[in-house]
Enzyme design. Structure first.
Site, PDB file in Angstrom:
ATOM      1  N   ARG A  98      55.002  -5.661  47.267  1.00 42.24           N
ATOM      2  CA  ARG A  98      56.561  -6.176  48.219  1.00 42.24           C
ATOM      3  C   ARG A  98      57.641  -5.965  47.488  1.00 42.24           C
ATOM      4  O   ARG A  98      58.208  -5.229  48.248  1.00 42.24           O
ATOM      5  CB  ARG A  98      55.985  -7.247  49.324  1.00 42.24           C
ATOM      6  CG  ARG A  98      57.342  -7.814  49.888  1.00 42.24           C
ATOM      7  CD  ARG A  98      57.137  -6.719  50.355  1.00 42.24           C
ATOM      8  NE  ARG A  98      56.354  -6.052  51.448  1.00 42.24           N
ATOM      9  CZ  ARG A  98      56.639  -4.889  52.238  1.00 42.24           C
ATOM     10  NH1 ARG A  98      57.219  -4.020  52.246  1.00 42.24           N
ATOM     11  NH2 ARG A  98      55.980  -4.406  52.976  1.00 42.24           N
ATOM     12  N   ASP A 220      93.562   4.412  59.987  1.00 43.01           N
ATOM     13  CA  ASP A 220      92.464   3.657  60.791  1.00 43.01           C
ATOM     14  C   ASP A 220      91.955   3.699  61.764  1.00 43.01           C
ATOM     15  O   ASP A 220      93.326   3.230  62.259  1.00 43.01           O
ATOM     16  CB  ASP A 220      92.629   2.255  59.895  1.00 43.01           C
ATOM     17  CG  ASP A 220      91.766   1.145  60.058  1.00 43.01           C
ATOM     18  OD1 ASP A 220      90.249   1.878  60.537  1.00 43.01           O
ATOM     19  OD2 ASP A 220      91.382   0.060  60.901  1.00 43.01           O
TER      20      ASP A 220
END
Length: 282
Positions: A98, A220
């Protein structure tokens, strides 16, 4: 593979988190002398990343495991491709499974999504950047996955580049003060770091242009029309970066403004892992 000095430490932390005081399911069912084989197989098309990390997981669980890699990071893979063969202690293979898959599935997911978005920029000079929006303690691996997918790394952390964002500017008392204080700080601490500054509108951009003292300007949350005007105003005097809410549907239109870089936080924090499995090879 990216040089990550503490990779073993990161993997051992992940194994301790998973195994605890023992893999009791395996200990209950599998004799310690049992030997077996397993193969790691792609269940989905994509770009592979993390194969050597997964290999290291198996090695740290049991150094006697024999591992054969059949693909390399950065390669395109298709459903059904064999990626790795593991032979040796059946218990060790099951205990490592896993954790190894967690790494390779997530990193391949990032590489695959990055590759898909980079392809949308074909023919344009704009480069796709990642951000610091990464999983804690996984940053170097996730940024490595971006590079495997054809993207470009932004700064790695707070230490390797100065980024003057809106809060820095506001606390410093304005754009000019933030830039000047940064230069004073770098000089007094004998630091040679590039400086990027964020602007939120064309007025702030003009203040930066008049003052100077930076290497890159982050534009931005500009719309494409305003971004085009900003890129034209900068006219190659500074590197340009577009950021804020840019998705795959708008990516190319933003790149067509001529901006040098587009940063997309979703590359590392909003990713679906690639489907890869480990199956016994009897």
């Amino acid at each position: 593979m990216m040089d990550i000095s503490n990779l073993d430490e990161l993997i051992l932390m992940a194994l301790r988190e998973d195994v605890g005081d023992g893999d009791h399911s395996t200990l209950a069912c599998i004799p310690p002398t049992a030997q077996g084989k397993a193969k790691m197989v792609a269940k989905q098309d994509g770009i592979l990343c993390g194969i050597e990390v997964a290999q290291r997981v198996f090695q740290l669980v049991n150094t006697d495991l024999k591992i054969t890699l059949t693909k390399r990071d950065g390669e395109a893979i298709v459903k059904g491709d064999l990626l790795m063969l593991v032979e040796g202690s059946s218990a060790s293979i099951l205990t490592a499974e896993r954790t190894a898959l967690n790494y390779i599935q997530r990193l391949s997911g990032i590489a695959t999504e990055t590759h898909r978005m980079v392809a949308m920029l074909e023919g344009l000079h704009t480069r796709l950047l990642d951000t610091r929006k990464t999983t804690p303690n996984m940053r170097l691996l996730e940024k490595y996955a971006v590079k495997c997918g054809g993207g470009t790394n932004h700064r790695i952390g707070l230490y390797d580049m100065v980024m003057l964002k809106d809060n820095h500017i506001d606390f410093a008392g304005g754009i000019e003060a933030a830039i000047d204080r940064t230069h004073d700080y770098l000089k007094s601490n004998n630091k040679n770091l590039r400086i990027e500054i964020e602007v939120r509108n064309l007025d702030e951009l003009e203040r930066v242009m008049q003052h100077g003292g930076v290497d890159r300007i982050m534009l931005d949350n500009f719309d494409t029309e305003t971004l085009r005007k900003a890129v034209q105003r900068i006219d190659g005097q500074y590197e340009t970066e577009a950021s804020g809410g840019i998705t795959e549907t708008t990516l190319r239109s933003y790149a067509e403004t001529g901006v040098d870089f587009i940063s997309v936080g979703a590359l590392t924090h909003h990713i679906k892992s690639l489907d890869i499995s480990l199956v016994s090879d009897l």
